[in-house]
Design a protein around this motif. Sequence first.
Motif, short mmCIF file in Angstrom:
data_model
loop_
_atom_site.label_atom_id
_atom_site.label_comp_id
_atom_site.label_asym_id
_atom_site.label_seq_id
_atom_site.Cartn_x
_atom_site.Cartn_y
_atom_site.Cartn_z
N HIS A 169 0.87 -1.17 0.00
CA HIS A 169 0.00 0.00 0.00
C HIS A 169 0.91 1.22 0.00
N LYS A 189 -0.17 6.90 -4.54
CA LYS A 189 -0.32 6.71 -5.98
C LYS A 189 0.70 7.54 -6.77
N VAL A 225 -9.70 -1.62 0.53
CA VAL A 225 -10.31 -1.58 -0.82
C VAL A 225 -10.97 -2.91 -1.15
N ASN A 229 -16.84 -7.25 -2.94
CA ASN A 229 -15.99 -7.45 -4.12
C ASN A 229 -14.92 -8.52 -3.91
N ILE A 262 -5.11 -1.79 -7.48
CA ILE A 262 -6.33 -1.05 -7.16
C ILE A 262 -5.93 0.35 -6.71
N GLN A 263 -6.57 1.35 -7.29
CA GLN A 263 -6.24 2.73 -6.94
C GLN A 263 -7.49 3.48 -6.52
N ASP A 264 -7.29 4.42 -5.59
CA ASP A 264 -8.34 5.38 -5.28
C ASP A 264 -7.75 6.77 -5.46
N LYS A 265 -8.32 7.75 -4.83
CA LYS A 265 -7.89 9.14 -5.07
C LYS A 265 -6.39 9.35 -4.79
N ASP A 266 -5.91 8.81 -3.66
CA ASP A 266 -4.53 9.07 -3.25
C ASP A 266 -3.65 7.83 -3.14
N ASN A 267 -4.27 6.67 -3.13
CA ASN A 267 -3.53 5.45 -2.80
C ASN A 267 -3.51 4.45 -3.94
N ALA A 268 -2.51 3.59 -3.87
CA ALA A 268 -2.42 2.46 -4.80
C ALA A 268 -2.15 1.20 -3.98
N TYR A 269 -2.79 0.10 -4.37
CA TYR A 269 -2.60 -1.18 -3.71
C TYR A 269 -2.17 -2.20 -4.76
#
Length: 283
Positions: free
Chosen positions: A146, A149, A201, A206, A219-226
């Motif tokens: 984690h 991004k 996430v 899911n 998997i990405q959201d506004k600020d993070n990447a997994y």
Amino acid sequence: MLRNSFLLIFLCIISSCNYFEPGKKPQSIARVGKNYLYKSDIATLVSEGTSKEDSLLLVRDFIDRWASQKLLIDAAERNLSDGKKKQYSALIKQYQIDLYTRAYIEEVVENTVDTVVSKSELKKYYDENKENFKTNGTLVQLRFIHLAKDNPHFETIKSKFFNYNKKDKKFWETYKLQFKNFALNDTVWVDMSQVYEKLPVINPDNRDEFIQSGKKSEIQDKDNAYLIKISNVIDRNQVSPFEYIKPTLKEVILNRRKLELIKKFEKDITNDAIKNKDYEIYK
């Protein structure tokens, strides 16, 4: 010093209120019938740093509860029938016997039992009893990272992660301080609840999309990447993997040893008493 001071103040207060009978025993602070409560009984009652007001309340509450108990037991002894008192006395005596013998046996066992359980013994027990060790939920082997991004080394980290090589240890030592969270050892089995905790996430809605053996995910959201790689999945009510239940297996084996030792100890102590003529049965 504070504790001694408040006790002194408290004793002065209750003395001024004619709290003591003229014939009180030395160092006693309360009396119920022929029962006395002594200063030493409350010496450790109050912790250091407790305010004078709270200290007085604690001591007075303790004395009141002590008095209530003494008054109740005196009333019970006066009013319970001889039959009831005899019945309860027998129960108390048996409880004392059970408590003492259990404590003694446990001490002997703890000092005697062999606590070393070899891996071969664990494996043997597992192979013979594996059907008794079913999973209560989904178990997963995975690795994940984690990170932010916008990390400037994101593509390099991603490439190394999905083409993972244990020889890249130096690389991961260099970059792991940039991660918000990570786990790179995918030989460890974890419960699905831990996956939800570490990877928010992923959720029950899911999970089937991402929790599959061999599945690679970004998997990405506004600020993070997994970055996630699932190695293996075992579903609910399947045989638990050996490595996952090793601690449980060890506890089971140790408990069996203890029970066997208790039986042997009870048998040996009886046989020794017979041999030494300390135990006889008269015909």
